[in-house]
Design a protein around this motif. Structure first.
Motif, mmCIF file in Angstrom:
data_model
loop_
_atom_site.group_PDB
_atom_site.id
_atom_site.type_symbol
_atom_site.label_atom_id
_atom_site.label_comp_id
_atom_site.label_asym_id
_atom_site.label_seq_id
_atom_site.Cartn_x
_atom_site.Cartn_y
_atom_site.Cartn_z
ATOM 1 N N GLU A 196 0.823 -1.212 0.000
ATOM 2 C CA GLU A 196 0.000 0.000 0.000
ATOM 3 C C GLU A 196 0.858 1.263 0.000
ATOM 4 O O GLU A 196 1.716 1.447 0.861
ATOM 5 C CB GLU A 196 -0.897 -0.014 1.254
ATOM 6 C CG GLU A 196 -1.993 1.005 1.277
ATOM 7 C CD GLU A 196 -3.195 0.635 0.396
ATOM 8 O OE1 GLU A 196 -3.351 -0.560 0.071
ATOM 9 O OE2 GLU A 196 -3.960 1.534 0.037
ATOM 10 N N ASN A 233 1.231 5.379 0.504
ATOM 11 C CA ASN A 233 0.500 6.382 1.276
ATOM 12 C C ASN A 233 -0.063 7.439 0.313
ATOM 13 O O ASN A 233 0.075 7.318 -0.902
ATOM 14 C CB ASN A 233 1.383 6.987 2.383
ATOM 15 C CG ASN A 233 2.397 7.975 1.856
ATOM 16 O OD1 ASN A 233 2.711 7.964 0.668
ATOM 17 N ND2 ASN A 233 2.925 8.812 2.726
ATOM 18 N N HIS A 234 -0.691 8.471 0.839
ATOM 19 C CA HIS A 234 -1.450 9.383 -0.016
ATOM 20 C C HIS A 234 -0.573 10.261 -0.893
ATOM 21 O O HIS A 234 -1.035 10.762 -1.915
ATOM 22 C CB HIS A 234 -2.388 10.241 0.847
ATOM 23 C CG HIS A 234 -3.422 9.425 1.550
ATOM 24 N ND1 HIS A 234 -4.657 9.169 1.008
ATOM 25 C CD2 HIS A 234 -3.396 8.743 2.727
ATOM 26 C CE1 HIS A 234 -5.349 8.387 1.828
ATOM 27 N NE2 HIS A 234 -4.605 8.119 2.880
ATOM 28 N N ALA A 282 4.157 0.796 2.080
ATOM 29 C CA ALA A 282 4.190 -0.185 3.170
ATOM 30 C C ALA A 282 3.841 -1.566 2.633
ATOM 31 O O ALA A 282 2.978 -1.704 1.770
ATOM 32 C CB ALA A 282 3.197 0.203 4.268
ATOM 33 N N ILE A 325 8.298 -0.516 5.778
ATOM 34 C CA ILE A 325 7.966 0.743 5.118
ATOM 35 C C ILE A 325 9.157 1.186 4.282
ATOM 36 O O ILE A 325 10.300 1.189 4.756
ATOM 37 C CB ILE A 325 7.585 1.823 6.153
ATOM 38 C CG1 ILE A 325 6.377 1.346 6.964
ATOM 39 C CG2 ILE A 325 7.269 3.142 5.468
ATOM 40 C CD1 ILE A 325 6.061 2.240 8.126
ATOM 41 N N LYS A 329 -3.667 0.252 5.654
ATOM 42 C CA LYS A 329 -4.199 1.495 5.086
ATOM 43 C C LYS A 329 -3.535 2.670 5.789
ATOM 44 O O LYS A 329 -3.438 2.699 7.020
ATOM 45 C CB LYS A 329 -5.726 1.584 5.291
ATOM 46 C CG LYS A 329 -6.519 0.582 4.500
ATOM 47 C CD LYS A 329 -6.534 0.880 3.010
ATOM 48 C CE LYS A 329 -7.083 -0.317 2.261
ATOM 49 N NZ LYS A 329 -7.045 -0.189 0.828
ATOM 50 N N TRP A 330 -3.072 3.633 4.978
ATOM 51 C CA TRP A 330 -2.457 4.841 5.526
ATOM 52 C C TRP A 330 -3.537 5.850 5.883
ATOM 53 O O TRP A 330 -4.527 5.982 5.168
ATOM 54 C CB TRP A 330 -1.517 5.463 4.506
ATOM 55 C CG TRP A 330 -0.282 4.651 4.234
ATOM 56 C CD1 TRP A 330 -0.141 3.694 3.284
ATOM 57 C CD2 TRP A 330 0.975 4.751 4.905
ATOM 58 N NE1 TRP A 330 1.139 3.184 3.326
ATOM 59 C CE2 TRP A 330 1.842 3.817 4.303
ATOM 60 C CE3 TRP A 330 1.452 5.534 5.959
ATOM 61 C CZ2 TRP A 330 3.156 3.646 4.711
ATOM 62 C CZ3 TRP A 330 2.760 5.371 6.365
ATOM 63 C CH2 TRP A 330 3.598 4.426 5.747
ATOM 64 N N GLN A 372 -2.047 12.334 6.184
ATOM 65 C CA GLN A 372 -1.060 12.897 7.109
ATOM 66 C C GLN A 372 -1.577 14.196 7.719
ATOM 67 O O GLN A 372 -2.018 15.097 7.001
ATOM 68 C CB GLN A 372 0.261 13.152 6.352
ATOM 69 C CG GLN A 372 1.417 13.397 7.292
ATOM 70 C CD GLN A 372 2.734 13.486 6.550
ATOM 71 O OE1 GLN A 372 2.775 13.327 5.328
ATOM 72 N NE2 GLN A 372 3.806 13.751 7.274
ATOM 73 N N HIS A 385 3.530 10.071 10.456
ATOM 74 C CA HIS A 385 2.679 9.274 9.574
ATOM 75 C C HIS A 385 1.955 8.241 10.424
ATOM 76 O O HIS A 385 2.490 7.764 11.425
ATOM 77 C CB HIS A 385 3.525 8.543 8.527
ATOM 78 C CG HIS A 385 4.213 9.465 7.578
ATOM 79 N ND1 HIS A 385 3.599 9.976 6.456
ATOM 80 C CD2 HIS A 385 5.477 9.983 7.575
ATOM 81 C CE1 HIS A 385 4.440 10.758 5.802
ATOM 82 N NE2 HIS A 385 5.593 10.783 6.468
ATOM 83 N N SER A 386 0.755 7.881 9.985
ATOM 84 C CA SER A 386 0.008 6.855 10.711
ATOM 85 C C SER A 386 -0.559 5.850 9.730
ATOM 86 O O SER A 386 -0.941 6.203 8.619
ATOM 87 C CB SER A 386 -1.151 7.476 11.488
ATOM 88 O OG SER A 386 -0.674 8.442 12.390
ATOM 89 N N LEU A 387 -0.607 4.610 10.173
ATOM 90 C CA LEU A 387 -1.230 3.581 9.342
ATOM 91 C C LEU A 387 -2.002 2.593 10.215
ATOM 92 O O LEU A 387 -1.717 2.427 11.402
ATOM 93 C CB LEU A 387 -0.198 2.862 8.473
ATOM 94 C CG LEU A 387 0.926 2.038 9.095
ATOM 95 C CD1 LEU A 387 0.466 0.652 9.535
ATOM 96 C CD2 LEU A 387 2.043 1.857 8.054
ATOM 97 N N SER A 400 -3.059 -1.409 10.423
ATOM 98 C CA SER A 400 -2.725 -2.730 9.907
ATOM 99 C C SER A 400 -3.653 -3.726 10.584
ATOM 100 O O SER A 400 -4.037 -3.544 11.735
ATOM 101 C CB SER A 400 -1.265 -3.075 10.198
ATOM 102 O OG SER A 400 -1.048 -3.139 11.597
#
Lengths: 467, 237
Positions: free
Chosen positions: A51, A53-54, A60, A70, A116-117, A120, A125-127, A129
């Protein structure tokens, strides 16, 4: 065991313009990573999700061993313009561990089903799982400075004897080697009886949903002790069960809309404004069964394995066993486009049922402008379809068949009859080498392909240089 | 395949390997035959393949529901196409069972009925195997009819007593609507009554029922749909 993710192969594709970029597909492989070693394939190393990120800056992967790796895209360097776009390992952490449910007396695998991210919000950063049962929110932060010169603490953090403090000083921040810290922020447990197959972050950035075989739950990102059940297709008697949820996703712009796909090949669009429990769909997208192709396997091959909204939010992309389809949200009766991924397998369904390959769940992906779609196949092949020119290409993600800087040719699978040189026959396809997980950079022509325990990152040369 | 870890499950897996050693070669990913996706094996049929898949799936401590539902629905399709009536009764009632079996065997389609007999035989063979490693085969799980005339074999009996105790109650229900009455023929008697861990060519085997390869090929063709199906699948969808 060192994972083979280090093996990064880069390919440059020559293409003139976005709309024609599939016409000329020349993939050139860059030098492999120096640490590349041939390692034994280990089950725990098998990549189970990929996946971006935006922004596309981070990528990741999750694997069957519960780890998340990552990758970060290297910033462009003036000395080596081609180095832009290279992804290097940024952080690796253990997201899930194998667990044992003592009440039900069963093992819970650590395998990461989806990542999924979150959009931000600050420097971090956060995800999310998830494995079969438990979703975790992780925060990834960087630290490249550390404070020095505390008055009451020594360098190891122990309190000083106050009698030794004779003068005061101002602490200063000293640069240090970059450290990436990953910390678990939330654990969303006990929300699912069945296996979680999808998670999706809402465009409101406050909620997300998680779908298992029979139910979909809505969570607030900050609240772990309760979730709202928004879909429940579990029949009162399990003997009446004929259908399961296979994938689910929120609309990219309308926070009230989401779609879920089923093992019977249908898509249901639900509006959370209509009712708290979305058991009644707003729209049902379903294609009637083709009588000419009817067989005992009709239902199995029509089972939707993945559904993705286009970036525009106007279309939905679905993958079933043999095809990939584009649906218009405004037309429920049939898809607007159907692309054959590997139609030559239609005559082999009995064998594929026998060896369970027919149950493989292939994913699908849109490119940044929704003009090209991508999905995986067997023999380490993956397919791309240009929606404008209707051209398609089969490419192979394999180290064995490619040397550094060599051009990676489009592959062809021949079905009986004439066989060109370099064609591969259907009977010699390797069904253990399957590309189930793929991801496309949100804006650029960079794709990530998970082939068993290898991650391949390919990049379109022309378009990357324009940036 | 949902392979699992932990002591308890390992033991089950071993037992399973033992139980299905002869017929479960496609379950073993280490065999090259699996990787190469062999052509349909003539001696196997889609029906008993599906039953075996079901059997295997249910032995997982937590079955993959998607896999299970798809296999069950396929089984329903196969049965719907084989049943003498276009519509399949959702739950088979015990008295009706022998009639269905009779009808099946008296069907005018000689090839199909002969094939059915072969399927029955295959299935009894499967059950025989699954019972082989059971230490207390004579007792059976509670609720299982023992002795007397051929019992009305529910879906779970078909799947063998070994699975019963491992099953979630809810999942057992999944198969109640699968008409297994066609298996309630006398062919079952030697295998199910005796509960003997008989060898492959056990007492259940009768020469008269053996098919030549041409008939099996025909059956396979019918099953995979290359030949026209007699009637559209009903309750499967």
């Amino acid at each position: 065991m060192e994972r083979e993710l280090e093996t990064r192969l880069r390919a440059w594709m020559e293409g003139r313009a976005e709309s024609r970029w599939l016409e000329k597909c020349q993939w050139e492989l860059a030098e492999p990573h120096p640490e590349t070693t041939q390692l034994e394939s280990v089950r725990a190393d098998i990549i189970s999700t990929v996946e971006f990120n935006h922004t596309g800056e981070l990528l990741a992967t999750g694997d069957k061993g519960g780890r998340v790796v990552i990758f970060q895209r290297e910033p462009e360097s003036k000395n080596a313009p081609h180095s832009q776009g290279e992804y290097d390992v940024y952080s690796t952490f253990q997201s899930h561990e194998p667990e044992f449910d003592y009440l039900k007396s069963l093992e819970i695998e650590e395998k990461i089903n989806k990542i999924k991210w979150l959009p931000q919000q600050n420097a971090a950063h956060s995800l999310l799982s998830t494995n079969d049962k438990t979703i975790k929110l992780w925060k990834i932060t960087e630290r490249d400075k550390r404070p020095e010169g505390y008055n009451l603490k020594d360098e190891e953090g122990k309190l000083k004897d106050l009698s030794t403090v004779t003068s005061l000083q101002v602490p200063v921040l000293k640069p240090m080697d970059l450290m990436v810290e990953v910390s678990p922020r939330r654990v969303f447990a006990n929300g699912h009886t069945y296996h979680i197959n999808s998670i999706s972050v809402n465009s409101d950035c406050e909620t997300y949903m998680s779908a298992d075989d029979l139910r979909i739950n809505l969570w607030h990102l900050a609240i772990t002790d309760r979730s709202f059940n928004i879909v429940d297709i579990k029949p009162a008697n399990m003997e009446d069960l004929t259908e399961v949820i296979t994938a689910s996703e929120f609309h990219p712009h309308h926070c009230n809309l989401f779609v879920y796909s089923s093992s019977k090949g249908s898509l249901r669009l639900c509006d959370m404004r209509a009712a708290a429990l979305c058991d009644k769909h707003s729209k049902l997208f379903e294609e009637p069964e083709d009588p000419s192709n009817r067989s005992f396997f009709s239902e199995i091959i029509s089972s939707v394995s993945d559904v993705k909204f286009s970036h525009s939010g106007r279309y939905m992309l679905t993958r079933d066993y043999l095809t990939v389809k584009v649906w218009d949200l405004n037309m429920e009766a049939r898809p607007i486009e159907t692309y054959q991924v590997h139609d030559y397998l239609r005559s082999k369904l009995c064998s594929l049922y026998e060896n369970d390959c027919i149950f493989d769940k292939f994913e699908c992906a849109w490119n940044g402008s929704d003009s090209v779609i991508m999905t995986g196949a067997y023999n380490n092949f993956f397919r791309m379809f240009d929606r404008n020119t209707k051209r398609d290409v089969t490419l192979e993600a394999s180290r064995e068949s490619s040397k550094p800087r060599a051009v990676l040719k489009p592959r062809r699978v021949c079905v009986g009859g004439k066989r060109r040189r370099d064609d591969i026959s259907v009977d010699s396809l390797d069904f253990t080498k399957k590309i189930l997980h793929t991801a496309w950079h949100p804006a650029e022509n960079i794709i990530a392909i998970a082939a068993t325990n290898n991650l391949y990152i390919f990049q379109d040369k022309v378009n990357s240089e324009m940036h | 395949m949902m392979l699992s870890k932990g002591l308890k499950r390992k033991r089950e897996e071993e037992r399973e390997k033992e139980a299905l050693a002869v017929d479960s070669w496609w379950l073993d990913p280490s065999l090259p035959a699996v990787a190469q996706a062999p052509p349909a094996v003539a001696s196997s049929s889609l029906l008993d393949l599906s039953v075996l898949k079901l059997h295997h799936s249910l032995r997982q401590s937590e079955p993959d529901l998607r896999h299970l539902v798809l296999v069950v629905n396929t089984l329903r399709r196969i049965q719907a196409s084989m049943a003498p009536e276009p519509t399949l009764p959702p739950v088979p009632s015990p008295p009706a069972a022998p009639c269905v079996a009779d009808n099946l065997l008296a069907s005018s389609d000689a090839a199909l009925s002969a094939s059915m007999a072969s399927l029955l035989e295959d299935l009894s063979h499967i059950e025989g195997l699954s019972q082989a490693p059971q230490p207390l085969v004579d007792e059976g799980p509670p609720g299982r009819p023992t002795g007397g005339s051929p019992p009305n074999l529910g879906a779970l009996d078909l799947l063998g007593p070994a699975t019963g105790c491992l099953l979630d109650d809810e999942l057992e229900g999944l198969f109640e609507d699968i008409d297994t009455s066609m298996y309630d023929s006398e062919l079952w008697a030697p295998a199910s009554e005796g509960l003997k861990p008989g060898p492959e060519d056990g007492p259940g085997k009768e020469e008269a029922l053996e098919l030549d390869e041409a008939e099996l090929d025909y059956l396979l063709d019918v099953l995979v749909g290359t030949q026209a199906l007699e009637r559209p699948p009903g309750p499967g969808r």
